[in-house]
Design a protein around this motif. Structure first.
Motif, PDB file in Angstrom:
ATOM      1  N   ASP A 101       7.587 -79.801 -41.432  1.00 46.87           N
ATOM      2  CA  ASP A 101       6.788 -78.641 -41.041  1.00 46.87           C
ATOM      3  C   ASP A 101       5.633 -78.428 -42.009  1.00 46.87           C
ATOM      4  O   ASP A 101       4.495 -78.203 -41.599  1.00 46.87           O
ATOM      5  CB  ASP A 101       7.656 -77.385 -40.979  1.00 46.87           C
ATOM      6  CG  ASP A 101       8.670 -77.437 -39.851  1.00 46.87           C
ATOM      7  OD1 ASP A 101       8.390 -78.109 -38.835  1.00 46.87           O
ATOM      8  OD2 ASP A 101       9.737 -76.809 -39.985  1.00 46.87           O
ATOM      9  N   ASN A 105       1.599 -79.064 -41.133  1.00 53.60           N
ATOM     10  CA  ASN A 105       0.648 -77.967 -41.335  1.00 53.60           C
ATOM     11  C   ASN A 105      -0.474 -78.376 -42.278  1.00 53.60           C
ATOM     12  O   ASN A 105      -1.647 -78.090 -42.019  1.00 53.60           O
ATOM     13  CB  ASN A 105       1.361 -76.724 -41.870  1.00 53.60           C
ATOM     14  CG  ASN A 105       2.193 -76.034 -40.816  1.00 53.60           C
ATOM     15  OD1 ASN A 105       1.953 -76.182 -39.626  1.00 53.60           O
ATOM     16  ND2 ASN A 105       3.187 -75.284 -41.255  1.00 53.60           N
ATOM     17  N   THR A 108      -2.785 -80.926 -40.500  1.00 50.53           N
ATOM     18  CA  THR A 108      -3.642 -80.277 -39.513  1.00 50.53           C
ATOM     19  C   THR A 108      -4.734 -79.459 -40.188  1.00 50.53           C
ATOM     20  O   THR A 108      -5.907 -79.525 -39.792  1.00 50.53           O
ATOM     21  CB  THR A 108      -2.801 -79.383 -38.584  1.00 50.53           C
ATOM     22  OG1 THR A 108      -1.796 -80.183 -37.959  1.00 50.53           O
ATOM     23  CG2 THR A 108      -3.658 -78.727 -37.523  1.00 50.53           C
ATOM     24  N   ASP A 109      -4.369 -78.713 -41.229  1.00 55.22           N
ATOM     25  CA  ASP A 109      -5.345 -77.912 -41.961  1.00 55.22           C
ATOM     26  C   ASP A 109      -6.428 -78.798 -42.569  1.00 55.22           C
ATOM     27  O   ASP A 109      -7.621 -78.501 -42.460  1.00 55.22           O
ATOM     28  CB  ASP A 109      -4.639 -77.107 -43.058  1.00 55.22           C
ATOM     29  CG  ASP A 109      -5.599 -76.281 -43.876  1.00 55.22           C
ATOM     30  OD1 ASP A 109      -6.191 -75.335 -43.313  1.00 55.22           O
ATOM     31  OD2 ASP A 109      -5.768 -76.581 -45.083  1.00 55.22           O
TER      32      ASP A 109
END
Length: 135
Positions: A101, A105, A108-109
């Protein structure tokens, strides 16, 4: 005038390069999510960018010179900053510290910030061209 333009572009070039290297590091973490005893690594983007901007392409102090293409790269492969192991909230039984997770994240950021940087650069280049052409 040209030196200001070069400095402006050099900053963006360096920022995109550091984002690309971080993307590879995060992808490596994701790819090794099932590897026993693999430790997730990441960098502090701002410190790596600052270090890259201040070295101006020079080799950081303390690094050995590579005199042959077959020499292995040193651990300081991200603009002279060693990637740090990510602190882990809950470890796995196999010793792997990758939290999918968190990695997704961060991946993607970083991707969104990379694309935003490209968009900003494209807009600024278009504005410069419009000013040069007198539009």
């Amino acid at each position: 005038m040209m030196s200001k333009l070069d400095d402006f572009m050099r900053f963006h070039e360096t920022a995109l390069s550091v984002r690309g290297m971080r993307q590879q590091l995060l992808a490596s973490n994701i790819a090794n999510a099932d590897t026993p005893n693999y430790k997730a690594r990441d960098i502090d983007f701002s410190s790596v960018l600052s270090n890259a901007l201040h070295t101006d392409g020079k080799q950081p102090a303390g690094n050995l010179n590579k005199t042959d293409p077959q020499h292995l790269a040193s651990a300081t492969d991200l603009a002279g900053v060693v990637p740090q192991y990510r602190p882990n909230g809950q470890g796995n039984l196999d010793g792997n510290t990758v939290d999918m997770d968190v990695e997704r994240n961060q991946f993607t950021d970083n991707s969104i910030r990379y694309e935003a940087s490209l968009t900003i650069i494209n807009m600024q280049i278009r504005n410069m061209l419009a000013a040069i052409q007198g539009q």
